[in-house]
Motif scaffolding. Sequence first.
Motif, PDB file in Angstrom:
ATOM      1  N   GLN A 361      33.754  43.842  37.668  1.00 36.42           N
ATOM      2  CA  GLN A 361      33.143  42.891  36.977  1.00 36.42           C
ATOM      3  C   GLN A 361      33.657  42.541  35.835  1.00 36.42           C
ATOM      4  O   GLN A 361      33.721  41.244  35.339  1.00 36.42           O
ATOM      5  N   ASP A 362      34.617  43.294  34.969  1.00 37.41           N
ATOM      6  CA  ASP A 362      35.481  42.749  34.117  1.00 37.41           C
ATOM      7  C   ASP A 362      37.067  41.934  34.360  1.00 37.41           C
ATOM      8  O   ASP A 362      37.644  41.610  33.388  1.00 37.41           O
ATOM      9  N   ALA A 363      37.364  42.280  35.724  1.00 43.50           N
ATOM     10  CA  ALA A 363      38.673  42.161  36.355  1.00 43.50           C
ATOM     11  C   ALA A 363      38.760  40.645  36.766  1.00 43.50           C
ATOM     12  O   ALA A 363      39.698  40.240  36.730  1.00 43.50           O
ATOM     13  N   ILE A 364      37.639  40.181  37.247  1.00 42.75           N
ATOM     14  CA  ILE A 364      37.650  38.795  38.092  1.00 42.75           C
ATOM     15  C   ILE A 364      36.619  38.088  37.835  1.00 42.75           C
ATOM     16  O   ILE A 364      35.416  38.574  37.204  1.00 42.75           O
ATOM     17  N   PRO A 365      36.533  36.747  38.233  1.00 42.22           N
ATOM     18  CA  PRO A 365      35.222  35.896  37.888  1.00 42.22           C
ATOM     19  C   PRO A 365      34.310  36.508  38.486  1.00 42.22           C
ATOM     20  O   PRO A 365      34.275  36.886  39.626  1.00 42.22           O
ATOM     21  N   THR A 366      33.006  36.445  38.054  1.00 42.71           N
ATOM     22  CA  THR A 366      32.009  37.186  38.518  1.00 42.71           C
ATOM     23  C   THR A 366      31.526  36.685  39.773  1.00 42.71           C
ATOM     24  O   THR A 366      31.004  37.151  40.475  1.00 42.71           O
ATOM     25  N   GLU A 367      31.589  35.158  39.816  1.00 40.95           N
ATOM     26  CA  GLU A 367      31.121  34.450  41.141  1.00 40.95           C
ATOM     27  C   GLU A 367      32.083  34.805  42.129  1.00 40.95           C
ATOM     28  O   GLU A 367      31.406  34.553  43.572  1.00 40.95           O
ATOM     29  N   TYR A 368      33.316  35.551  42.079  1.00 44.72           N
ATOM     30  CA  TYR A 368      33.845  35.811  43.195  1.00 44.72           C
ATOM     31  C   TYR A 368      33.830  37.333  43.426  1.00 44.72           C
ATOM     32  O   TYR A 368      34.472  37.754  44.413  1.00 44.72           O
ATOM     33  N   LEU A 369      32.922  38.010  42.698  1.00 48.00           N
ATOM     34  CA  LEU A 369      32.954  39.590  42.742  1.00 48.00           C
ATOM     35  C   LEU A 369      32.465  39.869  44.109  1.00 48.00           C
ATOM     36  O   LEU A 369      32.918  40.928  44.824  1.00 48.00           O
TER      37      LEU A 369
END
Length: 387
Positions: A361-369
């Motif tokens: 969640q803190d490593a990639i943009p949320t929409e791509y999670l």
Amino acid sequence: MKPPKHILPTIVIAQFFCTSLWFAGNGVLVQLISQFNVGDGSLGNITSAVQLGFITGTLLFAILTLTDRFSPSKVFLWSALLGALSNLGLVWYTAGWNLILTSRFFTGFFLAGIYPVGMKIAADYYNKGLGKSLGYLVGALVVGTALPHLLKWLAAVFPWQYVIYSISSLSVVGGLLMFALVPDGPYRKSSQRLDLTACFAVFRKKDFRAAAFGYFGHMWELYTFWAFVPFLLGLHMEMNHINIFPVSFWSFWVIAIGGLACVVGGYISLRKGAKPTAAWALGLSGLCCLLSPFLLSWASTPVFVIFLLFWGIVVIADSPLFSTLVAKNAPTEIKGTALTIVNCIGFAITILSLQVINLLQDAIPTEYLFVVLALGPIFGLWGLLRK
């Protein structure tokens, strides 16, 4: 010989009544949290306790081959009674938070004698059309999964302890129904000896391994999607600057619609076959994972809700079909053990998937999670369809 007409409805009702134990804690979490004045992190702990209990229980049940050595209906009854008793630990909140977590762990443990055993009982009766029968059973579980959203409302109307008493009572009734009305099925073949390696040796069979791998890929996606449905709806509302939206209402329907999908998928499998039907559902749910960032960002709210409803359909429609393939490709005398160990590994994968998404969640943009969830369907299709 065709089973008596009451057999399938009884199994489905008993399964629903007893698996309602699974999510009882979720419906009264707000009240429990306020009693102990603990942080939001405890919400995950109380849910994980059930999952860990279920994994422990299914592993032990599988290693000891309990459902193949003893009458499945009796195993179901005792598990329902002990699960109901464990669930009542929630109302003994004055004893401390650790007792609450212990209560949820043992509730999950005894669910190991309910969910996979219910499928084993159905397989003992329905050699033909098993996909349809398990569609009803898994459909009942899916509706139970959506139940916490209803329980949240009930807990606001009635004292929350009444919710726990009611669910434990349902479990007792479900266990008694199964024991009284569903004797051992005609296709049951009892295993007379203890074989501690049976649950692992079954993976040597190629067709069984293919079905199990398909199920494992499906489980990587399923529970993480269900867990994050409210989050997905809330994120879409935030991106589109919408302040008022019935998140709980639509979360219930996105999950609950999967119950109908299981039943419909079971009927489709009668004509198209369990394996092709499962493969299509798994592929479509993987496609939903890949499309999720675009729909989150660009779709209107009605389109996004329809998308989530479709995802809720395809993400679970293959579950009873994978269980059908597992049951059909396992040796008859250890069919219950095979279903149990596959459930055990599958639910262990769900915990791993949830933790991976949390870490990212803190490593990639949320929409791509949620693109990461597509790894499950990709692996599942590879395992299911490879020669």
